[in-house]
Design an enzyme around this catalytic site. Structure first.
Site, PDB file in Angstrom:
ATOM      1  N   ASP A   1     -20.532 -12.943 -51.925  1.00  0.00           N
ATOM      2  CA  ASP A   1     -20.098 -14.281 -52.244  1.00  0.00           C
ATOM      3  C   ASP A   1     -21.326 -15.099 -52.206  1.00  0.00           C
ATOM      4  O   ASP A   1     -22.376 -14.666 -52.420  1.00  0.00           O
ATOM      5  CB  ASP A   1     -18.909 -14.966 -51.188  1.00  0.00           C
ATOM      6  CG  ASP A   1     -17.936 -15.685 -51.880  1.00  0.00           C
ATOM      7  OD1 ASP A   1     -18.570 -17.016 -52.373  1.00  0.00           O
ATOM      8  OD2 ASP A   1     -16.742 -15.449 -52.102  1.00  0.00           O
TER       9      ASP A   1
ATOM     10  N   SER B   1      -8.844 -16.338 -54.364  1.00  0.00           N
ATOM     11  CA  SER B   1      -9.933 -16.178 -53.507  1.00  0.00           C
ATOM     12  C   SER B   1      -9.625 -16.065 -52.030  1.00  0.00           C
ATOM     13  O   SER B   1     -10.201 -15.344 -51.290  1.00  0.00           O
ATOM     14  CB  SER B   1     -10.980 -17.420 -53.571  1.00  0.00           C
ATOM     15  OG  SER B   1     -11.878 -17.472 -54.851  1.00  0.00           O
TER      16      SER B   1
ATOM     17  N   HIS C   1     -17.397 -21.331 -50.271  1.00  0.00           N
ATOM     18  CA  HIS C   1     -16.530 -20.288 -50.487  1.00  0.00           C
ATOM     19  C   HIS C   1     -16.615 -19.038 -49.662  1.00  0.00           C
ATOM     20  O   HIS C   1     -15.336 -18.657 -49.180  1.00  0.00           O
ATOM     21  CB  HIS C   1     -16.787 -19.933 -51.860  1.00  0.00           C
ATOM     22  CG  HIS C   1     -15.825 -19.140 -52.746  1.00  0.00           C
ATOM     23  ND1 HIS C   1     -15.735 -17.698 -52.928  1.00  0.00           N
ATOM     24  CD2 HIS C   1     -14.379 -19.714 -53.172  1.00  0.00           C
ATOM     25  CE1 HIS C   1     -14.643 -17.582 -53.737  1.00  0.00           C
ATOM     26  NE2 HIS C   1     -13.881 -18.707 -53.776  1.00  0.00           N
TER      27      HIS C   1
END
Length: 641
Positions: free
Chosen positions: A183, A399, A224
């Site tokens: 990520d 996600s 994230h």
């Protein structure tokens, strides 16, 4: 050598990879609108040590970023004098490299878009025996983690969760398992993550150093990866944030997403990083979810994934978990070559009352589902760790779904560290539950396939059940070897009528009598070439000999392509899992359009993947009503035929 990595299987995998890579390169080949990075794939005429490659790079004004997939003949060079992205190839720099007597080829890497998958609304079975009384974690955000324990909070449906407490009560918490978060980085100094951080398995491929800490931005855009990491391995009972699905497992940070354009070499090295230290790779990103993109992994990345499932985890195979996509009903995740790959586990999401989220994509390659938003309040998402020691309750999208699945798989691997990558997929199929999942718009219903397995076009085989998966993993016997059968092909130019369907069929014995015979299915691929005046209006349906109908491509209203179509694109379905492949397969090609369209169907190849011998024969049946019992009974009948 493990069964999943037999020489015959490896040979077939190499053959399969060759045509798949050609197809993906054809679809992703550079056009006038593409950009080129300052990265180069350099292939040498002989094996070189990194120090030798470093001297060659330096001689020509490049920096050696290291070998590609631990090769001694392929290296990743970067030229800092070139901009990170430009509209034209640099012929001068390519020729300079090719002029070196040690260099065989030099290929400047195209830059392409990869996006994080996260919705932003505003800006046991009876396998489980002797469960011990379990005390809830004391972490302050645990009451908000409805996906771990749904009591009906925030308008949710009680007991609609991952059933992790049934796994924890069996003493399974993810010990000695590492999940890599591929990520934008991981805040490894976060107090809820730092003691479960595996530094040895981590790396920053964006900055080329061992410290994958997120780059600072005012809007916390690079939160994230940290949020995903907390879902897997946030510590328990430490008074900070919530708790991870596998709270005693380790997480590694692989920073590779934080850059304007992705390259094949960065993706490949990320997915092939430390495959014997990393058990699970979790990816919550992919091609743009705009409903018109058809894209997937390039050559080096495909090589990395195939190498991982064949050789990773000391031959048992790495598990690649993929978020299915956030394009909603306007997109189809079978147009995403990562999520639709049979080497990955594609995970969709549901919200806390059982509906699909409005951003969920549907496709026949999805294997199972986990959770994302709350229903009543979209801001009631997944509670997890955030940047700079903070916590959040608003992580969402597919996600959020993929790391939850990675955590469940970490629990299964602790319960049985001999599980192969295929065993994980079989366990997912057999233990996932329909529970209360439903399509909010009533388009996709739960359907039974030919051997009694229930599936849904949105949710795959259902929501993951950690307690049931751990219990079955403890008694699991590795499934038989896997084979790949090219079942037949149709190369016939057929016009696709505007208001009718083209029906094509392949009758196959599934390679009976050959070394690649398949009698019990896992994945099925329809490799298709066609074009049309509007690609987004094409729909494809594949029907198995046992009558299971899979929609392998749905209408995508944003896809106006009239030039590229599909070129040897491998559409995949999991819906026929466990079925018998011999007989007639039917492909239906049609337009779903209010305005007249036209097109031509050119080619279809049918690929069957599965086993010759029946799986599950050595597993005891503890629950006569379980999926295992139903499928095992069907296979016993089949084996006597």
């Amino acid at each position: 050598m493990p069964l999943s990595a037999s020489p015959r299987t490896r040979l077939t995998v190499r053959w399969l990879l060759s045509w798949l890579a050609i197809a993906l390169i054809a679809l992703g080949s550079p056009s006038s609108a593409d950009l080129f990075s300052n990265s180069f794939l350099v292939r040498f005429k002989r094996d070189l040590e990194p120090s030798e490659a470093h001297l060659v790079a330096e001689r020509h004004g490049f920096v050696n970023m290291g070998p590609v997939l631990r090769s001694k003949s392929e290296y990743h060079f970067v030229n800092r004098a070139l901009p990170p992205a430009r509209s034209k190839r640099s012929i001068t720099h390519t020729r300079k490299l090719k002029s070196d007597p040690l260099i065989h080829t030099a290929i400047q890497q195209p830059g392409f878009i990869r996006v994080k998958r996260g919705y932003k609304p505003l800006k046991v079975e009876n396998l489980v025996k002797n469960i011990q009384p379990h005390q809830d974690p004391s972490d302050p955000y645990f009451p908000y983690q409805w996906y771990l324990k749904n009591t009906g909070q925030n308008g949710g449906k009680a007991k609609l969760d991952l059933n992790v407490e049934a796994a924890w009560a069996q003493g399974i918490t993810g010990k000695n398992i590492t999940t890599a978060i591929m990520d934008d980085g991981v805040d490894y100094m976060h107090p809820d993550l730092k003691y479960n951080y595996n530094a040895e398995a981590s790396f920053d491929f964006s900055s080329n150093d061992p410290f994958p800490y997120p780059r600072y931005t005012d809007d916390w855009f690079n939160s994230h990866g940290t949020r995903c990491a907390g879902e897997v391995a946030a510590a328990r009972d430490n008074g900070i944030c919530g708790v991870g699905v596998a709270y005693d497992s380790k997480i590694a940070g692989i920073r590779m997403l934080d850059q304007p354009y992705m390259t094949d070499l960065i993706e490949a090295n990320s997915m092939g990083h430390e495959p014997n230290l990393i058990d699970i790779y979790s990816a919550s990103w992919g091609p743009t979810d705009d409903g018109k993109t058809v894209d997937g992994p390039r050559n080096a990345t495909m090589r990395a994934i195939v190498k991982g499932v064949n050789e990773g985890r000391n031959g048992l195979g790495n598990i690649y978990v993929w978020a299915s996509g956030d394009g909603g009903e306007d997109d189809d995740c079978n147009c995403d070559g990562y999520a639709a790959s049979m080497w990955t586990v594609s995970i969709n999401s549901a919200i806390n009352d059982g509906q699909n989220a409005h951003y969920d994509e549907s496709c026949s390659s999805t294997l199972a589902s986990t959770f994302s938003n709350g229903a009543k309040d979209p801001n009631t998402g997944v509670a997890t760790t955030d940047l700079y020691g903070k916590c959040t309750t608003t992580h969402s999208g597919t996600s959020a779904a993929a790391p939850e699945a990675a955590g469940v798989f970490a629990l299964a691997l602790e319960a049985n560290n001999k599980l192969t990558w295929r065993d994980i997929q079989h366990l997912t199929v057999l233990t996932s539950k329909r529970n209360s999942l439903f399509d909010a718009k009533g388009r996709f219903h739960w359907t039974m396939n030919g051997v009694g397995l229930e599936f849904n076009h949105l949710f795959g085989f259902g929501v993951l059940d950690a307690g049931a998966m751990v219990a079955l993993a403890k008694q699991w016997k590795t499934v038989p070897p896997r084979y790949h059968c090219e079942a037949g092909s149709v190369s016939e130019l057929r016009q696709i009528p505007s208001k009718d369907s083209v029906m094509l069929s392949i009758t196959t014995n599934a390679c009976k009598g050959d070394s690649t015979e398949v009698r019990y299915l896992e994945h099925v691929q329809a490799v298709i070439t066609l074009n049309s005046t509007r690609r987004g209006d094409v729909e494809l349906f594949l029907t198995s000999p046992m009558g299971t109908r899979s929609m392998i491509l749905s209408r995508r209203q944003n896809d106006d392509d009239s030039r590229d179509g599909f070129s040897k694109w491998p559409f995949m379905t999991t819906h026929t899992w466990g079925e018998y492949p011999q007989g007639t397969w039917t492909l239906e090609v049609k337009f779903n359009s209010e305005t007249p369209q036209s097109g031509f169907f050119k080619e279809w190849s049918l690929m069957l993947h599965g086993t010759k011998d029946p799986p599950y024969t050595e597993l005891p049946v503890l629950d006569p009503h379980s999926k295992l019992a139903i499928v095992k009974k069907a296979h016993e009948v089949r084996s006597k035929m």
